[in-house]
Design a protein around this motif. Structure first.
Motif, PDB file in Angstrom:
ATOM      1  N   PHE A 164       0.351   9.902   2.127  1.00  0.00           N
ATOM      2  CA  PHE A 164       0.241   9.011   0.970  1.00  0.00           C
ATOM      3  C   PHE A 164      -0.281   7.659   1.440  1.00  0.00           C
ATOM      4  N   VAL A 165      -0.885   6.928   0.509  1.00  0.00           N
ATOM      5  CA  VAL A 165      -1.706   5.774   0.862  1.00  0.00           C
ATOM      6  C   VAL A 165      -0.917   4.471   0.801  1.00  0.00           C
ATOM      7  N   VAL A 166      -1.023   3.696   1.886  1.00  0.00           N
ATOM      8  CA  VAL A 166      -0.524   2.323   1.913  1.00  0.00           C
ATOM      9  C   VAL A 166      -1.733   1.412   1.696  1.00  0.00           C
ATOM     10  N   LYS A 167      -1.735   0.672   0.601  1.00  0.00           N
ATOM     11  CA  LYS A 167      -2.905  -0.144   0.243  1.00  0.00           C
ATOM     12  C   LYS A 167      -2.889  -1.467   1.014  1.00  0.00           C
ATOM     13  N   ARG A 168      -3.398  -1.413   2.219  1.00  0.00           N
ATOM     14  CA  ARG A 168      -3.424  -2.623   3.053  1.00  0.00           C
ATOM     15  C   ARG A 168      -4.578  -3.552   2.685  1.00  0.00           C
ATOM     16  N   GLN A 222       6.984   1.702  12.292  1.00  0.00           N
ATOM     17  CA  GLN A 222       7.890   0.557  12.211  1.00  0.00           C
ATOM     18  C   GLN A 222       7.163  -0.762  11.961  1.00  0.00           C
ATOM     19  N   LYS A 223       5.841  -0.761  12.134  1.00  0.00           N
ATOM     20  CA  LYS A 223       5.059  -1.961  11.806  1.00  0.00           C
ATOM     21  C   LYS A 223       3.606  -1.540  11.583  1.00  0.00           C
ATOM     22  N   GLU A 224       2.849  -2.415  10.982  1.00  0.00           N
ATOM     23  CA  GLU A 224       1.431  -2.144  10.755  1.00  0.00           C
ATOM     24  C   GLU A 224       0.693  -2.217  12.087  1.00  0.00           C
ATOM     25  N   GLY A 225      -0.067  -1.202  12.420  1.00  0.00           N
ATOM     26  CA  GLY A 225      -0.821  -1.193  13.675  1.00  0.00           C
ATOM     27  C   GLY A 225       0.009  -0.696  14.845  1.00  0.00           C
ATOM     28  N   THR A 275      10.310  -3.404  15.114  1.00  0.00           N
ATOM     29  CA  THR A 275      10.264  -3.151  13.673  1.00  0.00           C
ATOM     30  C   THR A 275       9.954  -4.430  12.911  1.00  0.00           C
ATOM     31  N   ASP A 276       9.004  -4.352  12.004  1.00  0.00           N
ATOM     32  CA  ASP A 276       8.646  -5.483  11.160  1.00  0.00           C
ATOM     33  C   ASP A 276       9.581  -5.504   9.950  1.00  0.00           C
ATOM     34  N   PRO A 277      10.375  -6.567   9.780  1.00  0.00           N
ATOM     35  CA  PRO A 277      11.283  -6.638   8.622  1.00  0.00           C
ATOM     36  C   PRO A 277      10.559  -6.519   7.280  1.00  0.00           C
ATOM     37  N   ALA A 278       9.261  -6.847   7.260  1.00  0.00           N
ATOM     38  CA  ALA A 278       8.497  -6.761   6.005  1.00  0.00           C
ATOM     39  C   ALA A 278       8.458  -5.324   5.487  1.00  0.00           C
ATOM     40  N   ILE A 279       8.436  -4.344   6.413  1.00  0.00           N
ATOM     41  CA  ILE A 279       8.458  -2.933   6.012  1.00  0.00           C
ATOM     42  C   ILE A 279       9.766  -2.624   5.287  1.00  0.00           C
ATOM     43  N   LEU A 280      10.861  -3.152   5.806  1.00  0.00           N
ATOM     44  CA  LEU A 280      12.184  -2.898   5.230  1.00  0.00           C
ATOM     45  C   LEU A 280      12.341  -3.621   3.888  1.00  0.00           C
ATOM     46  N   LYS A 281      11.745  -4.789   3.778  1.00  0.00           N
ATOM     47  CA  LYS A 281      11.758  -5.505   2.493  1.00  0.00           C
ATOM     48  C   LYS A 281      10.971  -4.723   1.446  1.00  0.00           C
ATOM     49  N   MET A 282       9.881  -4.084   1.889  1.00  0.00           N
ATOM     50  CA  MET A 282       9.112  -3.237   0.976  1.00  0.00           C
ATOM     51  C   MET A 282       9.977  -2.085   0.469  1.00  0.00           C
ATOM     52  N   PHE A 283      10.722  -1.432   1.370  1.00  0.00           N
ATOM     53  CA  PHE A 283      11.614  -0.349   0.949  1.00  0.00           C
ATOM     54  C   PHE A 283      12.536  -0.815  -0.179  1.00  0.00           C
TER      55      PHE A 283
END
Length: 375
Positions: free
Chosen positions: A158-162, A195-198, A207-215
């Motif tokens: 599934f697509v993550v729209k970066r 766990q992070k972009e790239g 781990t990038d906390p931004a990923i967890l905030k997205m969840f």
């Protein structure tokens, strides 16, 4: 709670009724067929290009004639994986799969070293242990070519729209992504996400906390406290360890350019080249460690990220290549088979250009330092 899958039509993987159409589009995609001709018949593709392409289309039509569902696609991918593992690894091992309940959906959040192989090895472990495979989060930067989008969406990606720009568009895209992750778990479908972009080009997994905030965006919309909502996602940290990284030189070259020139500009479709290198390159031994589902009351994304990192570091399998790079040659010799593994790593490092050696060594050494911090 979102239940209609067509609300996610532009980001979700293909369903069974969309498989046949996607396969036909691939078979008639000139760029896709041309890439196969170049890779498999490089000496002939220039001379008899149209004939080679026609034969490839005939072969694909025959080979894929019975692929009518996502399950069929997954079994086809599994046959390729088996051959790839035999050709490019010295064996793949797993730990922690006993923690996985087949009746539940999980969010597997892993360290990120290879664009395609990280989720592929997670999937192989699940598949070979009789568990369902995951839906794979993949950035839209990898889907610029239509054939790449077809292949990925056929394989449960599934697509993550970066690429979206502007705060409003970004908020909408990440809200949709958060809702889709929730929807997947509700369907008992597991998800894999890095766990992070790239990729971690310096070997430092974080781990990038931004990923967890997205969840949590879907939980916030439902007015559920962060700590309570995170528990419903069944977050499982995953540590993926490669004895040799097929992309180590390319990663070091990027880091070197940034250090020397202040910036690095990617070539067009460089990510696609990285995917191919990761698939065909020699990896040595590979180990995938599934951690325990994350437990506890986490008030912030930063606290949760720290807990995920601790598991990823503690469960990371250290190979002689890691130990030797960190300067622990005694431990490397003890864990090596009659010193062969250490000798092979020395031979590997001898092929690295002089200006990149320190960066490559640091890349292999970093997991040792991270593990020592948490043990």
């Amino acid at each position: 709670m979102v239940s209609d899958t067509d609300l996610f039509k532009d980001i979700r993987p293909y369903r069974d009724d969309e498989v046949a159409g996607a396969i036909q589009r691939l078979i008639h995609d000139d760029e896709f067929v041309g890439a196969i001709a170049k890779y498999r018949f490089s000496t002939l593709s220039g001379i008899g290009g149209p004939v080679i392409k026609a034969l490839i289309r005939l072969y694909l039509s025959w080979r894929w004639r019975k692929l009518k569902s996502v399950r069929h696609i997954q079994l086809e991918v599994a046959s390729y994986m088996e051959k790839m593992i035999a050709r490019t690894t010295s064996g793949v091992t797993y730990s922690g799969l006993e923690h996985i309940d087949p009746s539940q959906g999980y969010v597997f959040i892993s360290n990120h070293r290879d664009i395609a192989m990280d989720p592929a090895f997670v999937n192989w472990g699940l598949h070979s242990h009789g568990l369902d495979t995951v839906r794979i989060a993949i950035g839209d930067n990898l889907l610029r070519k239509p054939c790449a989008a077809e292949l990925m969406k056929l394989n449960k990606s599934f697509v993550v729209k970066r690429s979206v720009k502007g705060p409003r568009e970004m908020m909408k895209a990440f809200s949709e992504l958060s809702a889709y992750v929730r929807h997947s778990i509700d369907e008992q479908q597991s998800v894999w996400i890095a766990q992070k972009e790239g990729r971690a080009k310096d070997g430092f997994d974080k781990t990038d906390p931004a990923i967890l905030k997205m969840f949590y965006m879907e939980g916030k919309r439902e007015k559920i406290p962060f700590s309570d909502y995170i528990k419903t996602l069944n977050l499982v940290p995953v540590s993926i360890s490669y004895e040799y990284d097929p992309g180590d030189q390319a990663k070091a070259r990027e880091l070197y350019a940034k250090a020397e020139q202040g910036a690095y500009e990617k070539r067009e479709f460089e990510d696609v080249e990285s995917i191919v290198q990761g698939i065909v390159g020699q990896k040595g031994r590979v180990h995938v460690a599934f951690g325990q589902p994350v437990q506890g009351d986490f008030e912030t994304a930063d606290q949760l990220a720290e807990a995920i990192d601790k598991q990823i570091y503690a469960n990371y399998h250290l190979f002689p290549s890691n130990l030797a790079a960190a300067g622990d040659t005694t431990a490397a010799q003890q864990s090596a088979d009659n010193g062969k593994a250490l000798q092979l790593f020395e031979q590997h490092m001898a092929q690295i250009p002089a200006e990149l050696k320190a960066l490559v060594l640091a890349m292999y050494a970093q997991p040792v330092f991270n593990k020592n911090k948490v043990l």
